[in-house]
Every structure is written in C-alpha cells, then in structure tokens.
Design an enzyme around this catalytic site. Structure first.
Site, PDB file in Angstrom:
ATOM      1  N   ARG A  98       0.892  -1.173   0.000  1.00 36.70           N
ATOM      2  CA  ARG A  98       0.000   0.000   0.000  1.00 36.70           C
ATOM      3  C   ARG A  98       0.921   1.211   0.000  1.00 36.70           C
ATOM      4  O   ARG A  98       1.667   1.415   0.959  1.00 36.70           O
ATOM      5  CB  ARG A  98      -0.920  -0.002   1.223  1.00 36.70           C
ATOM      6  CG  ARG A  98      -1.627   1.334   1.415  1.00 36.70           C
ATOM      7  CD  ARG A  98      -2.759   1.269   2.395  1.00 36.70           C
ATOM      8  NE  ARG A  98      -3.909   0.568   1.825  1.00 36.70           N
ATOM      9  CZ  ARG A  98      -5.149   0.607   2.337  1.00 36.70           C
ATOM     10  NH1 ARG A  98      -5.386   1.302   3.436  1.00 36.70           N
ATOM     11  NH2 ARG A  98      -6.130  -0.040   1.759  1.00 36.70           N
ATOM     12  N   ASP A 220     -17.401   6.972  -1.499  1.00 35.11           N
ATOM     13  CA  ASP A 220     -16.184   6.832  -0.695  1.00 35.11           C
ATOM     14  C   ASP A 220     -15.913   8.195  -0.060  1.00 35.11           C
ATOM     15  O   ASP A 220     -16.543   9.201  -0.436  1.00 35.11           O
ATOM     16  CB  ASP A 220     -15.011   6.397  -1.605  1.00 35.11           C
ATOM     17  CG  ASP A 220     -13.725   6.122  -0.829  1.00 35.11           C
ATOM     18  OD1 ASP A 220     -13.790   5.967   0.410  1.00 35.11           O
ATOM     19  OD2 ASP A 220     -12.643   6.071  -1.459  1.00 35.11           O
ATOM     20  N   ARG A 288     -13.551  -8.822   1.080  1.00 34.56           N
ATOM     21  CA  ARG A 288     -12.132  -8.517   0.900  1.00 34.56           C
ATOM     22  C   ARG A 288     -11.302  -9.765   1.195  1.00 34.56           C
ATOM     23  O   ARG A 288     -10.328 -10.058   0.510  1.00 34.56           O
ATOM     24  CB  ARG A 288     -11.691  -7.368   1.829  1.00 34.56           C
ATOM     25  CG  ARG A 288     -12.234  -5.995   1.493  1.00 34.56           C
ATOM     26  CD  ARG A 288     -11.764  -5.500   0.135  1.00 34.56           C
ATOM     27  NE  ARG A 288     -10.321  -5.476   0.006  1.00 34.56           N
ATOM     28  CZ  ARG A 288      -9.523  -4.493   0.454  1.00 34.56           C
ATOM     29  NH1 ARG A 288     -10.050  -3.436   1.017  1.00 34.56           N
ATOM     30  NH2 ARG A 288      -8.212  -4.560   0.293  1.00 34.56           N
TER      31      ARG A 288
HETATM   32  N1   CP Z   1     -11.280  -0.458   2.145  1.00 38.81           N
HETATM   33  C1   CP Z   1     -10.003  -0.504   2.598  1.00 38.81           C
HETATM   34  O1   CP Z   1      -9.053  -0.668   1.841  1.00 38.81           O
HETATM   35  O2   CP Z   1      -9.892  -0.372   3.939  1.00 38.81           O
HETATM   36  P1   CP Z   1      -8.531  -0.219   4.771  1.00 38.81           P
HETATM   37  O3   CP Z   1      -7.974   1.148   4.453  1.00 38.81           O
HETATM   38  O4   CP Z   1      -8.946  -0.360   6.190  1.00 38.81           O
HETATM   39  O5   CP Z   1      -7.581  -1.280   4.339  1.00 38.81           O
HETATM   40  N1  NVA Z   2     -10.061   6.600  -1.172  1.00 40.58           N
HETATM   41  C1  NVA Z   2      -9.662   6.162   0.131  1.00 40.58           C
HETATM   42  C2  NVA Z   2      -9.834   4.675   0.228  1.00 40.58           C
HETATM   43  C3  NVA Z   2      -9.459   4.079   1.557  1.00 40.58           C
HETATM   44  C4  NVA Z   2      -9.647   2.593   1.583  1.00 40.58           C
HETATM   45  C5  NVA Z   2      -8.223   6.571   0.393  1.00 40.58           C
HETATM   46  O1  NVA Z   2      -7.387   6.465  -0.532  1.00 40.58           O
HETATM   47  O2  NVA Z   2      -7.921   7.023   1.491  1.00 40.58           O
END
Ligand code: CP
Ligand code: NVA
Length: 301
Positions: A98, A220, A288
């Site tokens: 991530r 979102d 997920r």
């Molecule tokens: N939806 C999602 O990716 O959640 P997290 O940020 O908690 O991983």
């Molecule tokens: N769009 C949000 C999604 C989190 C899962 C972000 O990037 O923070």
C-alpha cells in the site's frame, strides 16, 4: 512476471478470479494451497481491512505474512525501492504494498522477482474492486443487466471500479463535481474496454442523470489519505454529492448501497443510508478476505 497493480493487469482473468473468490467463500477449494509460501506486506499508509484480510488470508491458505511498516523499513530512511525489491524477492514469494505513489509500486514491481500486488495507491485500489464485484454479483446477479453509480470524489476506488465494471460489462456512471473526475487515462481505457463488453461509462456532474435506474449506489470518503490539506475545499465542493435518503430515491427501489470503508457518517453518506437496510458494507468488507485469497492463490500458487 505477473503483478496486480491495476485492474488492467487482470482484465482477461477477472471472471476466473471472481469464481475462485466464490469458491473460497463456499469452502470449495483445496485446504492450504499456499503451504510454505510467504508474503511481505509493506504499508506506507494506515489500513484495517486490507492488512487484516491479507494477513488472515495468507494464514488460511497455509502460508505466512509479514507486516512491514514504512517507518520500520530501511526504505523509509531512503534505501532505494529497487534494492528493497531485490532483497525481499530473495526471502518471500510475493509482495503486497500500500503506497503513496503509484509510480513507486510500478518501480517495485519492475525490480522484484516475485509477484507484486497493490493494496491501494493514489491511482487505484484493485483488490477493493474485486471484493465489490463479488458483493454485487451476490446481491444482484449478472453484471450485464446492472448499473453501478459512483457518487462523489473520482478517486482511486472509483478508478478501479470503472475498469472493473468495463471488464465485466456492467454499466457505470460517476456523478462528481467538476475537478473531481476520475483519472483521465483510466476513463480512456475503461471506455475502450466497455466497447468490447457492450456497456456504458458516464461521467457527469448531473446527479439525477447518473443515479437514475442504478442498481447499486457507491460512495467513498471526500478526503482520501494524502488529501488532508484540501479538507475544507473538498467539503464545500462535494456537499451536494452526499448519499442520503433523497439521493437513494433516485435509484431503483431495491438498489443496494456500497462503500469501501472507512466511512464518515454525515459527510459522503448519511447514517440512515449506511446503517439502513439497503447497505451491504459489511458484506463488502467480508468479501475482501475471499477476494484476497483468490488473488493470492492466483498470483502465488
Ligand atoms: N477499504 C479498505 O481498503 O480499507 P482499509 O484502508 O482499512 O484497508
Ligand atoms: N479513497 C480512500 C480509500 C481508503 C480505503 C483513500 O485512498 O484514502
């Protein structure tokens, strides 16, 4: 090397991966297919769902995962991404990351000798889109007869949903104010894909037009991780795009409500909707895990 950085990377295999996800959920897959495999998980940003579902997913598949926070890694002190990729490839069978910048993940994937899976970047969130498709199919059936409407900020989650919808032939509209459109390159690719799968992609500030006849309404957060400096401007610009009872009335009567989570009640969605009978948010969160297991199996087996 096969990587999952974008939904484009699995455009021809997406239905196969969704089928695997369904089989994992139904307990139809072999036991512990990733016995003795390991996954490094690099997190440059916070996470609940992605971290836990990858971690538990690897455990349930018989493998092992390793949580690596950016601040603990030498990469956080400036060690090159390329060296990190090469070193981790000598220890583990796959890398999940991530990251803040999509380009860093591309570089990591280029240098790694093992598959790299994105757990979200500024551009895409492919694993989320897979879980979302699984949830849509469970609740609503065949993608070909469906319309998904995304309302709000055309962000990473929206980008991956556009590509995923186009891959499976589901109509998708994005209702967003000017300046909040999804990534233009992704719109272009999704439009090309949609011609092949006979579905439509609509991007417009017109909420009524976008939500009309929708089978699923998705939103979102207005302020994604990294957008905090624009908090106030975003609140004002997106105010009209809250998913609430009035907005849901524009969709089909039995439309479902979706959100990747985490959510902020009273901002992008009202409590009545996210905590009401149309909401499928916890099915999405559960999926997920199943979708992640499918991805891990597909890329690491
Ligand atoms: N939806 C999602 O990716 O959640 P997290 O940020 O908690 O991983
Ligand atoms: N769009 C949000 C999604 C989190 C899962 C972000 O990037 O923070």
């Amino acid at each position: 090397m096969n990587n999952l950085l974008s939904i484009c990377d699995i455009k021809d295999d997406i239905l196969e991966i969704l089928d695997l996800a369904k089989r994992f959920k139904n307990g139809e897959m072999e036991e512990k297919p990733l016995k003795d495999k390991s996954l490094a998980m690099i997190f440059e940003k916070s996470s609940t769902r992605t971290r836990v579902s990858f971690d538990i997913g690897m455990y349930q598949l018989g493998g092992q995962s390793l949580f690596l926070s950016q601040s603990d890694l030498q990469m956080g002190r400036g060690e090159p991404i390329a060296d990190t990729a090469k070193v981790l490839s000598r220890y583990v069978d796959g890398i999940m990351i991530r990251a803040v910048n999509h380009s860093d993940v591309e570089q990591l994937a280029k240098e790694a000798d093992v598959p790299v899976i994105s757990g979200l970047t500024n551009i895409e969130h492919p694993c989320q889109a897979l879980a979302d498709l699984q949830t849509i199919e469970e609740h609503l059936g065949d993608f070909k007869n469906l319309k998904l409407c995304y309302v709000g900020d055309g962000n990473n989650v929206c980008n991956s949903l556009l590509l995923a919808s186009a891959c499976v032939g589901m109509d998708m509209s994005v209702a967003c104010p000017e300046g909040y459109e999804p990534n233009s390159e992704i719109i272009k690719i999704a439009s090309e894909l949609s011609k092949k799968t006979n579905c439509t992609i609509t991007i417009s500030p017109d909420i009524e037009k976008c939500v009309k006849d929708a089978d699923a309404v998705y939103t979102d957060v207005w302020v994604s991780m990294g957008d905090e400096a624009e908090q106030e401007k975003r609140m004002n610009d997106l105010l009209k795009y809250q998913v609430n009872v009035d907005l849901m009335k524009l969709a089909k009567e039995n439309a479902i409500f979706m959100h990747c989570l985490p959510a902020i009640r009273g901002q992008e969605v009202s409590s009545e909707i996210i905590d009401g009978p149309q909401s499928v948010i916890f099915d999405e969160a559960e999926n997920r895990l199943h979708a992640q297991k499918a991805v891990l199996y597909y890329f690491l087996k």
